[in-house]
Design a protein around this motif. Structure first.
Motif, PDB file in Angstrom:
ATOM      1  N   THR A  70      -1.533  -6.225   4.857  1.00  0.00           N
ATOM      2  CA  THR A  70      -1.271  -5.270   5.919  1.00  0.00           C
ATOM      3  C   THR A  70      -1.919  -3.942   5.571  1.00  0.00           C
ATOM      4  OG1 THR A  70       0.455  -4.276   7.292  1.00  0.00           O
ATOM      5  CG2 THR A  70       0.962  -4.555   4.961  1.00  0.00           C
ATOM      6  N   ASP A  71      -2.354  -3.221   6.565  1.00  0.00           N
ATOM      7  CA  ASP A  71      -2.952  -1.903   6.375  1.00  0.00           C
ATOM      8  C   ASP A  71      -2.486  -0.977   7.486  1.00  0.00           C
ATOM      9  OD1 ASP A  71      -4.655  -2.029   4.044  1.00  0.00           O
ATOM     10  OD2 ASP A  71      -5.983  -3.328   5.187  1.00  0.00           O
ATOM     11  N   ARG A  72      -2.245   0.272   7.145  1.00  0.00           N
ATOM     12  CA  ARG A  72      -1.917   1.285   8.138  1.00  0.00           C
ATOM     13  C   ARG A  72      -3.211   2.011   8.485  1.00  0.00           C
ATOM     14  NH1 ARG A  72       2.974   3.469   8.775  1.00  0.00           N
ATOM     15  NH2 ARG A  72       3.502   1.285   9.048  1.00  0.00           N
ATOM     16  N   THR A  89      -0.778  -0.558  12.711  1.00  0.00           N
ATOM     17  CA  THR A  89      -0.743  -1.397  11.511  1.00  0.00           C
ATOM     18  C   THR A  89      -1.459  -2.702  11.789  1.00  0.00           C
ATOM     19  OG1 THR A  89       1.386  -0.422  10.884  1.00  0.00           O
ATOM     20  CG2 THR A  89       0.802  -2.511   9.842  1.00  0.00           C
ATOM     21  N   THR A  90      -2.371  -3.077  10.900  1.00  0.00           N
ATOM     22  CA  THR A  90      -3.017  -4.386  10.998  1.00  0.00           C
ATOM     23  C   THR A  90      -2.324  -5.334  10.038  1.00  0.00           C
ATOM     24  OG1 THR A  90      -4.689  -3.723   9.397  1.00  0.00           O
ATOM     25  CG2 THR A  90      -5.266  -3.534  11.731  1.00  0.00           C
ATOM     26  N   ASP A 145       0.853  -1.189   0.000  1.00  0.00           N
ATOM     27  CA  ASP A 145       0.000   0.000   0.000  1.00  0.00           C
ATOM     28  C   ASP A 145       0.887   1.236   0.000  1.00  0.00           C
ATOM     29  OD1 ASP A 145      -2.570  -1.244   0.177  1.00  0.00           O
ATOM     30  OD2 ASP A 145      -2.242  -1.565   2.315  1.00  0.00           O
ATOM     31  N   LEU A 146       0.517   2.225  -0.822  1.00  0.00           N
ATOM     32  CA  LEU A 146       1.165   3.516  -0.770  1.00  0.00           C
ATOM     33  C   LEU A 146       0.541   4.287   0.385  1.00  0.00           C
ATOM     34  CD1 LEU A 146       3.169   5.500  -2.132  1.00  0.00           C
ATOM     35  CD2 LEU A 146       1.186   6.409  -3.366  1.00  0.00           C
ATOM     36  N   ILE A 167      -7.785  -8.295   4.519  1.00  0.00           N
ATOM     37  CA  ILE A 167      -8.593  -7.516   5.446  1.00  0.00           C
ATOM     38  C   ILE A 167      -8.851  -6.157   4.822  1.00  0.00           C
ATOM     39  CG2 ILE A 167      -7.987  -8.562   7.667  1.00  0.00           C
ATOM     40  CD1 ILE A 167      -5.747  -6.557   7.957  1.00  0.00           C
ATOM     41  N   ASP A 168     -10.012  -5.641   5.043  1.00  0.00           N
ATOM     42  CA  ASP A 168     -10.343  -4.285   4.623  1.00  0.00           C
ATOM     43  C   ASP A 168     -11.023  -3.606   5.791  1.00  0.00           C
ATOM     44  OD1 ASP A 168      -9.479  -4.097   1.860  1.00  0.00           O
ATOM     45  OD2 ASP A 168     -10.986  -5.647   1.482  1.00  0.00           O
TER      46      ASP A 168
END
Length: 161
Positions: free
Chosen positions: A114-116, A122-123, A75-76, A154-155
């Motif tokens: 992963t997501d910030r 961070t997840t 992800d950017l 995940i979203d």
């Protein structure tokens, strides 16, 4: 809408409008694990074969890239850095535009997503670890949801803080 087709290690990225008309098409000589549209003219690609995360334009010109052990998703971030789930290295990393490592969280089995979050945490979907977790910027675990059968994606709804 973007569609990714990956027959025989060659991926085609198609962008179509709401009526299903093709806007852009790009052929990539790599099997893609992930692809995100960035504005109207750039794509963030995660190459399974090349082991690279790249930003390219719709002509296929590479504008930026970084190589990792086994990138699964990227992800950017709003600050221009890129967050990468790097499966084989058993960690999630954040690299700056120069490719320099600025953050990492290890001790995973094989992260796939992963997501910030807006709060800076961070997840992580640790797919082969059968768990989802949230960690703080300094690496403290906020929560862990275990016994999940190979979580791959995940979203999150973005919070407002």
């Amino acid at each position: 809408m973007v569609l990714v087709c990956a027959p025989n290690g060659v991926s085609q990225v198609l962008e179509v409008d709401p009526l299903g008309r093709e806007c852009h098409r790009l052929e990539v000589q790599d099997a893609l694990d992930d692809c995100d549209v960035m504005g109207s003219d750039r794509l963030l690609l995660v190459g399974e074969s090349s082991k690279k995360v790249s930003i390219v334009d719709w002509e296929g010109r590479v504008l930026w890239s970084v190589q990792t052990a086994d990138p699964r998703e990227a992800d950017l971030l709003p600050n221009g850095n890129v967050l990468i789930a790097d499966g084989a290295s058993q960690r999630v990393i954040e690299v700056d535009p120069s490719g320099r490592l600025v953050w990492s969280y290890g001790g995973l089995v094989e992260p796939h997503e992963t997501d910030r979050l807006n709060n800076g945490n961070t997840t992580i979907c640790d797919a082969d670890g059968n768990r989802i977790l949230e960690v703080t910027p300094d690496g403290k675990v906020v929560w862990t949801f275990e016994d999940v059968n190979h979580p791959d994606d995940i979203d999150w709804e973005r919070d407002s803080d």
